[in-house]
Design a protein around this motif. Structure first.
Motif, PDB file in Angstrom:
ATOM      1  N   ASN A 113      27.534  30.848  -8.268  1.00 40.88           N
ATOM      2  CA  ASN A 113      26.084  31.253  -7.770  1.00 40.88           C
ATOM      3  C   ASN A 113      26.212  32.900  -7.675  1.00 40.88           C
ATOM      4  O   ASN A 113      24.945  33.033  -7.120  1.00 40.88           O
ATOM      5  CB  ASN A 113      25.689  30.276  -6.473  1.00 40.88           C
ATOM      6  N   LEU A 114      27.435  33.641  -8.002  1.00 44.21           N
ATOM      7  CA  LEU A 114      27.338  34.981  -7.575  1.00 44.21           C
ATOM      8  C   LEU A 114      28.043  35.455  -8.193  1.00 44.21           C
ATOM      9  O   LEU A 114      29.486  35.363  -8.675  1.00 44.21           O
ATOM     10  CB  LEU A 114      27.771  34.789  -5.901  1.00 44.21           C
ATOM     11  N   ALA A 115      27.734  36.845  -8.579  1.00 49.35           N
ATOM     12  CA  ALA A 115      28.566  37.846  -9.352  1.00 49.35           C
ATOM     13  C   ALA A 115      27.952  39.285  -8.681  1.00 49.35           C
ATOM     14  O   ALA A 115      26.778  39.567  -8.369  1.00 49.35           O
ATOM     15  CB  ALA A 115      28.225  38.111 -10.922  1.00 49.35           C
ATOM     16  N   LEU A 116      29.157  39.720  -8.309  1.00 50.27           N
ATOM     17  CA  LEU A 116      29.001  41.142  -7.703  1.00 50.27           C
ATOM     18  C   LEU A 116      29.731  42.214  -8.608  1.00 50.27           C
ATOM     19  O   LEU A 116      30.870  41.639  -9.139  1.00 50.27           O
ATOM     20  CB  LEU A 116      29.493  41.338  -6.284  1.00 50.27           C
ATOM     21  N   ALA A 117      29.391  43.253  -8.791  1.00 51.52           N
ATOM     22  CA  ALA A 117      30.153  44.556  -9.649  1.00 51.52           C
ATOM     23  C   ALA A 117      29.474  45.808  -9.045  1.00 51.52           C
ATOM     24  O   ALA A 117      28.583  45.952  -8.869  1.00 51.52           O
ATOM     25  CB  ALA A 117      29.980  44.423 -11.079  1.00 51.52           C
ATOM     26  N   GLY A 118      30.437  46.825  -9.235  1.00 52.94           N
ATOM     27  CA  GLY A 118      30.004  47.911  -9.070  1.00 52.94           C
ATOM     28  C   GLY A 118      31.160  49.108  -9.662  1.00 52.94           C
ATOM     29  O   GLY A 118      32.242  48.573  -9.932  1.00 52.94           O
ATOM     30  N   ASN A 119      30.888  50.182 -10.026  1.00 52.68           N
ATOM     31  CA  ASN A 119      31.652  51.349 -10.429  1.00 52.68           C
ATOM     32  C   ASN A 119      31.222  52.553  -9.933  1.00 52.68           C
ATOM     33  O   ASN A 119      30.142  52.651  -9.306  1.00 52.68           O
ATOM     34  CB  ASN A 119      31.515  51.235 -11.958  1.00 52.68           C
ATOM     35  N   PHE A 120      32.264  53.569  -9.861  1.00 53.22           N
ATOM     36  CA  PHE A 120      31.898  54.822  -9.218  1.00 53.22           C
ATOM     37  C   PHE A 120      31.825  54.408  -7.531  1.00 53.22           C
ATOM     38  O   PHE A 120      31.245  55.284  -6.966  1.00 53.22           O
ATOM     39  CB  PHE A 120      30.815  55.819  -9.793  1.00 53.22           C
ATOM     40  N   LEU A 121      32.523  53.693  -7.127  1.00 58.33           N
ATOM     41  CA  LEU A 121      32.521  53.448  -5.572  1.00 58.33           C
ATOM     42  C   LEU A 121      33.562  53.897  -4.815  1.00 58.33           C
ATOM     43  O   LEU A 121      34.741  54.331  -5.513  1.00 58.33           O
ATOM     44  CB  LEU A 121      32.515  51.679  -5.478  1.00 58.33           C
TER      45      LEU A 121
END
Length: 262
Positions: A113-121
């Motif tokens: 039930n969950l997806a998380l993502a990020g870049n340039f963090l």
């Protein structure tokens, strides 16, 4: 489009799908989040290709799980290595793609039930902070909820998760825009709030959400739906009349009193 951290989530109780995103460039909410009620939620970022969202959602609509749908969509993209995409389908299966050429720090987390993502963090702490909010117990026990209450509760948690990500470091260059989206079964979303450019977009998104809690979400309940084409404007109009100032008392309040003789 670049440099963002975001969430795609499914509420297991209601089945509603939502996304939230923040980034350092303006108006990320206009191009990155995509939801089809009962199908899936996708957020496209990195050096974004928004066409990946309908490509993945079309496959989910045909029964593909989110990981397979996303993989097939990415196979059509000649620049998949610079994309970051996260997806959740209507049964809670989640997927994240972080291309090897997305800007560091870059990564993702998937749970049911969950997806998380990020870049340039600043680092992975951003995603962990968001995960803790999205998977933690609510501050107060959940009351029996209708669709609107469920949408508001999901939107509230998405906004809180973004704020936690920002507090933990977030985009090391600073954020400028933020958005939250929760889709429902009708042609309009149940939550669709954006801050397109602001020096403190996460705080501003929270402020707009709280204003909407009082002024917009109750109004939205009256809008016609497929199952109720009449809507419920009568109750809204009655409520407005109850809150309207009495015209007689208003005139009396504005009366300056007897005038001095000229």
């Amino acid at each position: 489009m670049h440099s963002t951290f975001s969430i795609a989530a499914r509420d297991p109780a209601s089945g509603l799908l939502g996304t939230a995103i923040t980034t350092m460039v303006p108006a990320a909410g206009s191009i990155c989040p995509h939801i089809r009620h009962g199908i899936g939620a996708v957020c496209t970022q990195g050096w974004t290709n928004p066409y990946l969202a309908p490509a993945a959602l079309d496959r989910m609509a045909r029964g593909y799980p989110a990981p397979e749908a996303l993989a097939e969509a990415l196979a059509t993209d000649p620049e998949a290595s610079i994309r970051q995409v996260l997806a959740v389908d209507a049964t809670g299966r989640a997927a994240v793609h972080s291309g090897e050429e997305t800007n560091p720090w870059s990564g993702g987390v998937t749970l049911t039930n969950l997806a998380l993502a990020g870049n340039f963090l600043a680092g992975p702490e951003t995603l962990e902070a968001m995960r803790a909010v999205m998977t933690g117990s609510p501050d107060t026990p959940a009351a029996p909820a209708d669709l609107y209450q469920s949408a508001i509760a999901l939107g509230d948690r998405l906004v809180a998760a973004l704020a936690a990500g920002g507090t933990s470091g977030g985009d090391w260059r600073g954020n400028r825009s933020a958005a939250v989206l929760v889709a429902g079964p009708d042609i309009y979303p149940l939550v669709d709030l954006r801050v397109d450019h602001h020096s403190s977009p996460l705080a501003e998104l929270r402020r707009v959400f709280e204003v909407s809690r009082d002024l917009w979400f109750p109004f939205l309940r009256a809008v016609p739906t497929r199952s109720n084409p009449r809507g419920d404007w009568a109750s809204v109009r009655a409520s407005l009349q109850e809150k309207a100032p009495d015209s007689t008392s208003a005139e009396q309040d504005s009366d300056p009193g007897p005038h001095a003789p000229e």
